[in-house]
Design an enzyme around this catalytic site. Structure first.
Site, PDB file in Angstrom:
ATOM      1  N   ARG A  47       0.358   4.343  -7.847  1.00 36.59           N
ATOM      2  CA  ARG A  47      -0.899   4.644  -7.143  1.00 36.59           C
ATOM      3  C   ARG A  47      -0.555   5.560  -5.975  1.00 36.59           C
ATOM      4  NH1 ARG A  47       1.099   3.505  -2.946  1.00 36.59           N
ATOM      5  NH2 ARG A  47      -0.951   3.825  -2.053  1.00 36.59           N
ATOM      6  N   GLY A  48      -1.612   6.048  -5.289  1.00 35.90           N
ATOM      7  CA  GLY A  48      -1.410   7.071  -4.266  1.00 35.90           C
ATOM      8  C   GLY A  48      -1.679   8.417  -4.927  1.00 35.90           C
ATOM      9  N   ASP A 100      -7.420  10.970  -0.772  1.00 35.50           N
ATOM     10  CA  ASP A 100      -7.476  11.165  -2.227  1.00 35.50           C
ATOM     11  C   ASP A 100      -8.250  12.422  -2.591  1.00 35.50           C
ATOM     12  OD1 ASP A 100      -6.804   8.235  -1.942  1.00 35.50           O
ATOM     13  OD2 ASP A 100      -6.512   8.636  -4.077  1.00 35.50           O
TER      14      ASP A 100
END
Ligand code: MRU
Length: 352
Positions: A45-46, A236
């Site tokens: 994730r990230g 994001d």
């Protein structure tokens, strides 16, 4: 530095971040579907890291496709792109990485299938390498913010494990540490899945950085008491007017910063900037399973059947953002629309 993702012998290895900090297990991905699942279930994730994972998934699919012509090879990749684009909707890095892989395909359609396969692998590995360089640059542009004795607050994990290495929001921290500056970091735990507690605290401690963990609801009191010099987070998707989507709770933190006159910075690699979207309310916001809120490690913490809202991200309006720090320098949010115009950027670059 621990790597969140590794390409080796036509296989992708993903550090299962769901198990951190207790276990360091890599998931072996032999099919692109395995990578897509790892993105969806937060094993990786990230935003930059899932961009790298998407690129590697395309390259991995390429190694498994049996095609005689580059045309049929390309056609076989279409469902792969589709699947990856549907894993997590908010981080624009997946789209960015898929576009980059597609453009490698287009530029090389005249080559043999074997050559194209190799080029896709190189491209995915280059995306990972470049990301490390980009983060170091972000770190250099933000380094001036960390002074001897500074206290920095961060949210979620925009760290090494969310990227190719160094992280975005954490890059100035790693550079400050390398230069012997003494400072401390306050990491917010980041409900519901605790990336701040499980990942940021873990990676900063491993790097020997002085880090203190707080429950999310402690942030306001510390900001009010003058205990924090500045807040820095990742993103994001940052859009044309400088609005920023990041982990749910970032918006509240930005408002607390404004109320308490604490600067609020966003570290944003260009791969997370989406100029095709005019303003934040148009950013797709991912909704995640209710179990992330009602259970912790499978143990119920809420009545069975309770209604839940579990948005993974929120949007911080540009007006609450002091500056956006990219690999090209730091800018006011209103100038982020010039990110591809180097002449204009020169004029608007801020010295932090
Ligand atoms: O749901 P996650 O863990 O993928 O959310 C991650 C974040 O919100 C990060 O702050 C963001 O992706 C930036 S990572 C450099």
């Amino acid at each position: 530095m621990l790597k969140s993702i590794v390409w080796e012998n036509n296989t992708v290895y993903i550090l299962d971040q769901r198990l951190l900090p207790e276990r360091l297990d890599y998931i072996e991905c032999t099919e692109y579907d395995d990578v897509a699942l790892a993105i969806k279930n937060l094993s990786i994730r990230g935003a930059p890291a899932i961009g790298i994972a998407a690129a590697m998934a395309v390259a991995l699919a390429g190694t498994r496709i049996n095609a005689k012509t580059s045309k049929s090879f390309l056609e076989s990749l279409e469902p792969v792109f589709e699947k990856l684009l549907n894993t997590r909707p908010t981080a624009v890095n997946i789209k960015w990485a898929v576009e980059r892989m597609k453009s490698t395909l287009k530029k090389n359609h005249h080559r043999s299938v074997d050559e194209i396969r190799e080029l896709l692998i190189n491209e995915a590995c280059n995306i990972q390498k470049e990301d490390i360089e980009i983060n170091r640059k972000i770190g250099e542009h933000a380094l001036g913010l960390i002074k001897e004795g500074s206290t920095v607050m961060t949210y979620c994990n925009a760290g090494s494990l969310a990227t190719g290495g160094y992280g975005t929001a954490t890059a100035p921290m790693y550079l400050a540490k390398e230069r012997g500056i003494k400072f401390q970091v306050i990491a917010c735990e980041t409900r519901p899945v605790l990336q701040g507690a499980r990942i940021t605290a873990f990676e900063l401690m491993n790097a020997g950085i002085d880090v203190t963990l707080i429950p999310d609801n402690t942030a306001g009191a510390l900001l009010r008491n003058g205990k924090v010099d500045f807040v820095i987070v990742g993103t994001d998707r940052t859009v044309r007017n400088g609005d920023v989507a990041n982990k749910i709770g970032t918006y509240s933190l930005s408002v607390l910063c404004r109320e308490n006159k604490v600067p609020f910075y966003v570290a944003a690699p260009i791969s997370s900037i989406d100029l095709s979207i005019k303003s934040g309310e148009l950013i797709p916001i991912e909704e995640r399973p209710s179990e992330e809120v009602t259970t912790i490690k499978g143990i119920p913490i809420a009545p069975k059947g309770v209604k839940v809202i579990n948005r993974a991200f929120d949007v911080t309006p540009a007006k609450y953002v002091t500056a956006i720090i990219t690999e090209k320098g730091a800018f006011l949010p209103k100038h982020i629309k010039y990110i591809h115009n180097d002449e204009k950027l020169e004029r608007f670059r801020l010295k932090l």
